[in-house]
Structure formats: C-alpha cells, structure tokens
Design a protein around this motif. Structure first.
Motif, PDB file in Angstrom:
ATOM      1  N   UNK A 474       0.809  -1.212   0.000  1.00  0.00           N
ATOM      2  CA  UNK A 474       0.000   0.000   0.000  1.00  0.00           C
ATOM      3  C   UNK A 474       0.840   1.258   0.000  1.00  0.00           C
ATOM      4  N   UNK A 475       1.914   1.255   0.777  1.00  0.00           N
ATOM      5  CA  UNK A 475       2.799   2.408   0.829  1.00  0.00           C
ATOM      6  C   UNK A 475       3.519   2.614  -0.503  1.00  0.00           C
ATOM      7  N   UNK A 476       3.891   1.509  -1.150  1.00  0.00           N
ATOM      8  CA  UNK A 476       4.573   1.606  -2.449  1.00  0.00           C
ATOM      9  C   UNK A 476       3.629   2.174  -3.502  1.00  0.00           C
ATOM     10  N   UNK A 477       2.376   1.688  -3.513  1.00  0.00           N
ATOM     11  CA  UNK A 477       1.423   2.192  -4.486  1.00  0.00           C
ATOM     12  C   UNK A 477       1.112   3.666  -4.227  1.00  0.00           C
ATOM     13  N   UNK A 478       1.086   4.041  -2.941  1.00  0.00           N
ATOM     14  CA  UNK A 478       0.841   5.448  -2.598  1.00  0.00           C
ATOM     15  C   UNK A 478       1.998   6.313  -3.081  1.00  0.00           C
ATOM     16  N   UNK A 479       3.212   5.836  -2.886  1.00  0.00           N
ATOM     17  CA  UNK A 479       4.393   6.598  -3.304  1.00  0.00           C
ATOM     18  C   UNK A 479       4.447   6.747  -4.818  1.00  0.00           C
ATOM     19  N   UNK A 480       3.937   5.757  -5.539  1.00  0.00           N
ATOM     20  CA  UNK A 480       3.951   5.819  -7.011  1.00  0.00           C
ATOM     21  C   UNK A 480       2.682   6.464  -7.562  1.00  0.00           C
ATOM     22  N   UNK A 481       1.832   6.981  -6.661  1.00  0.00           N
ATOM     23  CA  UNK A 481       0.552   7.579  -7.036  1.00  0.00           C
ATOM     24  C   UNK A 481      -0.326   6.597  -7.814  1.00  0.00           C
ATOM     25  N   UNK A 482      -0.227   5.329  -7.431  1.00  0.00           N
ATOM     26  CA  UNK A 482      -1.063   4.288  -8.030  1.00  0.00           C
ATOM     27  C   UNK A 482      -0.588   3.808  -9.383  1.00  0.00           C
ATOM     28  N   UNK A 483       0.577   4.289  -9.822  1.00  0.00           N
ATOM     29  CA  UNK A 483       1.026   3.985 -11.181  1.00  0.00           C
ATOM     30  C   UNK A 483       1.898   2.731 -11.278  1.00  0.00           C
ATOM     31  N   UNK A 484       2.457   2.289 -10.191  1.00  0.00           N
ATOM     32  CA  UNK A 484       3.359   1.137 -10.246  1.00  0.00           C
ATOM     33  C   UNK A 484       2.585  -0.123 -10.613  1.00  0.00           C
ATOM     34  N   UNK A 485       3.190  -0.949 -11.455  1.00  0.00           N
ATOM     35  CA  UNK A 485       2.569  -2.205 -11.863  1.00  0.00           C
ATOM     36  C   UNK A 485       2.439  -3.125 -10.642  1.00  0.00           C
ATOM     37  N   UNK A 486       1.195  -3.435 -10.207  1.00  0.00           N
ATOM     38  CA  UNK A 486       0.996  -4.211  -8.968  1.00  0.00           C
ATOM     39  C   UNK A 486       1.697  -5.565  -8.992  1.00  0.00           C
ATOM     40  N   UNK A 487       1.666  -6.246 -10.144  1.00  0.00           N
ATOM     41  CA  UNK A 487       2.310  -7.553 -10.233  1.00  0.00           C
ATOM     42  C   UNK A 487       3.801  -7.461  -9.999  1.00  0.00           C
ATOM     43  N   UNK A 488       4.435  -6.465 -10.618  1.00  0.00           N
ATOM     44  CA  UNK A 488       5.875  -6.291 -10.443  1.00  0.00           C
ATOM     45  C   UNK A 488       6.210  -5.861  -9.023  1.00  0.00           C
ATOM     46  N   UNK A 489       5.357  -5.031  -8.437  1.00  0.00           N
ATOM     47  CA  UNK A 489       5.580  -4.590  -7.058  1.00  0.00           C
ATOM     48  C   UNK A 489       5.620  -5.794  -6.129  1.00  0.00           C
ATOM     49  N   UNK A 490       4.642  -6.696  -6.269  1.00  0.00           N
ATOM     50  CA  UNK A 490       4.585  -7.871  -5.404  1.00  0.00           C
ATOM     51  C   UNK A 490       5.817  -8.751  -5.576  1.00  0.00           C
ATOM     52  N   UNK A 491       6.235  -8.983  -6.824  1.00  0.00           N
ATOM     53  CA  UNK A 491       7.383  -9.855  -7.097  1.00  0.00           C
ATOM     54  C   UNK A 491       8.679  -9.265  -6.542  1.00  0.00           C
ATOM     55  N   UNK A 492       8.927  -7.991  -6.849  1.00  0.00           N
ATOM     56  CA  UNK A 492      10.180  -7.347  -6.432  1.00  0.00           C
ATOM     57  C   UNK A 492      10.232  -7.181  -4.932  1.00  0.00           C
ATOM     58  N   UNK A 493       9.097  -6.865  -4.317  1.00  0.00           N
ATOM     59  CA  UNK A 493       9.088  -6.668  -2.860  1.00  0.00           C
ATOM     60  C   UNK A 493       9.414  -7.975  -2.128  1.00  0.00           C
ATOM     61  N   UNK A 494       8.846  -9.090  -2.600  1.00  0.00           N
ATOM     62  CA  UNK A 494       9.140 -10.383  -1.982  1.00  0.00           C
ATOM     63  C   UNK A 494      10.610 -10.732  -2.108  1.00  0.00           C
ATOM     64  N   UNK A 495      11.199 -10.397  -3.241  1.00  0.00           N
ATOM     65  CA  UNK A 495      12.628 -10.695  -3.428  1.00  0.00           C
ATOM     66  C   UNK A 495      13.482  -9.895  -2.449  1.00  0.00           C
ATOM     67  N   UNK A 496      13.102  -8.650  -2.215  1.00  0.00           N
ATOM     68  CA  UNK A 496      13.888  -7.780  -1.350  1.00  0.00           C
ATOM     69  C   UNK A 496      13.679  -8.101   0.131  1.00  0.00           C
ATOM     70  N   UNK A 497      12.567  -8.778   0.467  1.00  0.00           N
ATOM     71  CA  UNK A 497      12.304  -9.080   1.864  1.00  0.00           C
ATOM     72  C   UNK A 497      12.832 -10.437   2.296  1.00  0.00           C
ATOM     73  N   UNK A 498      13.410 -11.181   1.352  1.00  0.00           N
ATOM     74  CA  UNK A 498      13.953 -12.499   1.695  1.00  0.00           C
ATOM     75  C   UNK A 498      15.153 -12.337   2.650  1.00  0.00           C
TER      76      UNK A 498
END
Length: 498
Positions: A474-498
C-alpha cells in the motif's frame, strides 16, 4: 403439536398489460395517469350499438410470448363473454378467452438454491381489463362520502398467463414471477411497471399432507403487485390454512386480498367456478385465426432470449452462470455487453463481465439509468480492458478513468460530440499522466525508499505477519501515485524481503 408434514401447492395467474397504443377492442389510449374517464370511449362505456374491433398488435404480442415459452400458438382461438356484474364493468361481462385460448402450454425455467426447475404453463389468453372503483377519499357532488368509477383502464389489453399448480414454496413462486416479469419486458410486450398495475399476480394457494395426491381446497389471493407482497401473502396464507385445518376447521374456496400493513390475507368473496361466469362465444367477434405465415414472420424478428445468451456466453467465453444471469437481467444491459464482446478478444470477456456487474451496474443504479442511456459506451469499456491487459494502466486506474468518463458524459451538453469518440481512454491517460510504471529500475527505487521509511513493517513481515506485506504494498502504491505495476511490485518486494 401436529405430526402432519404439509406440502404447499401454488399456481399463479399473471396479468401482463400489453404495450399497444390503444385498447384491445377500441381506439382509446391506454396511457397511464390521465384524469378519470378521460380515456374511455363509446366502446369502453358499452353504449348501445358499439361493436368491438380486435387490436392486431395485441395478437402479435401474444404470439411473441407463445414462441418465447415454446408453446403452441393456436391457429384458431375464440373470444368469449365472461359474465359477472361490477360497476366498473359497463357491459356486465368481460371479453376474454376460455375453452380455446391463443397460447397453449409452454414452460419457463427457474433456479432456486442452485436447482433448476421447469414451471409448466397451462395457457395464456387475451382479454380486456375492467375499470376501477374509487372508494378512498372520494366525495360526491355535495361533499358526502361516496364511490366513483374510472373507466380509463376498461378495455386495456391483457395477456393472462396461467401456470399449472407445480410450485411448492413461496420462494419458487417469486422466482417464477421474476423470470416471467423479465421475459415479458425482454420481449417488449409489457413495460413491467408493477406500481402502475402493468404486471400483477393472483396466487392460488392450497396445502395437503405430504404424499397425498389430491389437492387441498385452494384460495386465490388477488392483485399482488410486488414480489415482496407475493411472497408475504403466500407465506401467510399457507400458515393460515395449516392452522385452520389443524384446529379442526376446513378451508373454504374463496378469493382473498392481502393487506401488507397487517401482513395478512382477508376474505373478499366466495370463489366462483367457470360455470358461474356462464362463458359463451362472443357473437360480436369472429374466431381469431392466426396463419403460419404470421407466426413465421414474428419468429424471424424475435430477439435472442436470455436463456440462449446465457448458454452462448458460458460455452464460448467460459462465463459463470452467476455472471450471465446478472448480464441478462435487463435487455439493454445484455445488448450493451454484446457490443463490448464485439470489440474485445475472448480472454477479456471475464474482466468485461466483472466491470459491467461492478462499476457499470453501480453507476447505472446511482443515476437510475438504463444501459442504452449510460454515458460510458462499449468502446470505452473495450479500451479500458485493452489498456489494462497491455499494462498501460492498472485495474485501480482503470476504475478511476471509468468514473471520469461517466462524469464527463453526465455533464456533457452534447454527449455524442463530447464522449462517444474512439480513443478517449488514451486521451485521458496521456492528459493526466496515468500510464503505469513498469520499469523495473524505477519500481525498485520506490520500493527501496519505502523499506527505509517503514522498518517496523519490514521486521513484522520477517517475523511472520503477512498483513505487514500488504501494508508495504500500500505504501509503495501510494508513493507511485497508483502507477506502479501491482504484479511487479509484489514480485520485487518479496525478493527484497527475503
């Protein structure tokens, strides 16, 4: 407490007012809302020497209905005089059909609790409506309490549709009434306005011990003009009859009225049988003869029926019965969806159905608009779906654009020039900078910044709290003003949280 298990037996008689310009046997208008007796001509008043002339369009409507339910359209039917006296029936008889109706048999399918049931129809026949007696708040010429007669409805064309006694619950009766209501409006033969009396039901209700073949004594509940009242009236009448029998009484065949304020039925009059009406062929009207050529001509112009469209959409596009049921509740909505399907690829049919049943239906209900008058047109739905599919915009942004087009259309002085233009969706995307961010590097920068600013959520996720992941998204989508691709956000965020 009684050990008897009761079975309910219900049959419905429905009066559908036919959409013609004039009455069934005269040239008087049937428009609703005229002052009393303003639309009653010499024929309707039964003045001496007047003769009925059959309305051809009423016959055509009856044929349409017969074809839609798979019945036999009689090559010859006969109009009869149904004799009884009421002040609002000037002739002393009603012109109807009895032994030889215009439509014989047929069926309508209903669905209750996921189970499909066939409701067999006995007949559908043409007849004229009676006038209306005015009792409430009606004063005579000197202010005295009195009654009046309004003959505006006298002669209004009706199609009376009668079922076999095959329904076994109020739920089934309501499901049938709703299906029939939708069908007559779909065919364009009745406007379905229940408040104005264009569609009203009489319910024949009886009870019998389960397993008994013989029917119990039935009572008819007259003039139920809403689905809610139909259900309430049947439920009350069933309970009344059961209690009456269990207390040692017996049910008397009669006509009853439903009082929605008290939620009870009350006796109106003893129920007449056919012989009480002394039916005989009307000598002023020749037998109605319908040629096969006329039937074939009307069949050729019949619209695709809801059942046919549901089957086609389920088989071709893989839509669910729920989706197709929603999309065929209304003819205008179904035709709108057909136009959308012409503009999109097969894999977008499901997203289209979701959008139509969601944002589109909600917006229509809010503004009380039908689909053919909606400011968002099929081309806009198609463009939104295509831009969502190719990643140009997210689903969230698509909904926002939908709302913008809707408001633009509502406020347009000339809707044709303002919004019915191909490419409007792309125009709004470019003007407002709404294109979705799909660049991996750009999204990673936003994610990295959000992770720095939300260490608590990061720690909570790593400790097993799944909700923290959604909070970060939610914070990422807010920072991107809703423009970030949700699928890519989920994939990249999971990789960074490992």
């Amino acid at each position: 407490m009684s050990q008897i298990e009761w079975e309910v037996v219900i049959g419905l008689e429905t009066h559908a007012q036919l959409m013609t310009q004039s009455k069934i046997f005269s040239g008087a208008s049937i428009a609703f809302g005229a002052s009393p007796n303003e639309q009653a001509c010499a024929v309707d008043l039964a003045l001496p020497g007047t003769l009925p002339v059959l309305n051809e369009e009423a016959v055509n409507h009856a044929i349409r209905f017969g074809l839609a339910i798979g019945s036999v359209v009689a090559p010859m039917s006969v109009f009869a005089r149904k004799n009884y006296f009421y002040p609002d029936l000037p002739k002393g008889y009603q012109i109807s059909q009895f032994s030889l109706p215009v439509v014989v048999g047929g069926k309508i399918m209903i669905e209750v609790d996921g189970q499909v049931k066939e409701i067999q129809l006995t007949r559908a026949h043409l007849e004229e409506d009676a006038g209306k007696s005015l009792h409430d708040d009606f004063a005579g010429p000197h202010g005295e309490s009195s009654s009046g007669i309004d003959l505006n409805r006298a002669g209004t064309p009706l199609l009376e549709i009668v079922t076999e006694p095959v329904m076994r619950s109020a739920t089934e009766a309501v499901a049938y009434a709703k299906e029939l209501h939708a069908l007559v409006m779909w065919l364009g033969i009745c406007d379905g306005n229940m408040q104005e009396g264009s569609f009203r039901c009489d319910a024949n209700v009886s009870v019998r011990p389960k397993g008994q073949k013989e029917f119990g004594t039935r009572c008819e509940i007259k003039n139920l003009n809403s689905f809610k009242f139909l259900e309430e009236a049947i439920l009350h009448e069933v309970q009344r009859q059961i209690e009456l029998i269990e207390d040692g009484g017996r049910v008397v065949q009669e006509t009853r009225l439903y009082d929605p304020d008290k939620m009870e039925t009350r006796s109106m009059r003893s129920k007449e049988d056919a012989q009480d009406y002394r039916y005989f062929p009307d000598p002023d009207l020749l037998p109605l003869q319908i040629s096969q050529e006329r039937i074939n001509g009307i069949r050729a112009l019949m619209p695709a029926l809801p059942k046919e469209l549901r089957e086609e959409w389920q088989n071709t596009y893989g839509l669910s019965s729920y989706d197709t049921g929603l999309l065929t509740q209304d003819k205008a909505l179904a035709h709108f969806f057909i136009e959308v399907l012409k503009l999109i690829e097969i894999d977008l049919a499901k997203p289209a159905a979701n959008l139509m049943a969601g944002e589109f239906a909600s917006a229509m209900n809010k503004e009380s608009l039908s689909a053919d008058l909606a400011p968002v047109r099929p081309i806009h739905i198609a463009e939104l779906l295509k831009r969502t599919k190719d990643g140009t915009i997210s689903n969230k942004i698509a909904k926002e654009i939908f709302s913008q087009i809707w408001e633009l259309g509502l406020n347009a002085s000339n809707r044709q020039e303002s919004i019915l233009l191909e490419g409007l969706v792309d125009q709004i995307i470019d003007q407002k900078g709404l294109r979705q961010i799909s660049d991996v590097g750009a999204i990673e920068k936003i994610i990295d910044q959000v992770l720095i600013e939300n260490p608590k959520s990061v720690e909570e996720y790593r400790s097993g709290k799944e909700k923290a992941f959604n909070a970060l998204v939610g914070q990422i989508m807010k920072a991107s003003k809703g423009k970030a691709n949700p699928g890519q956000v989920n994939t990249l965020l999971k990789q960074k949280l490992i």
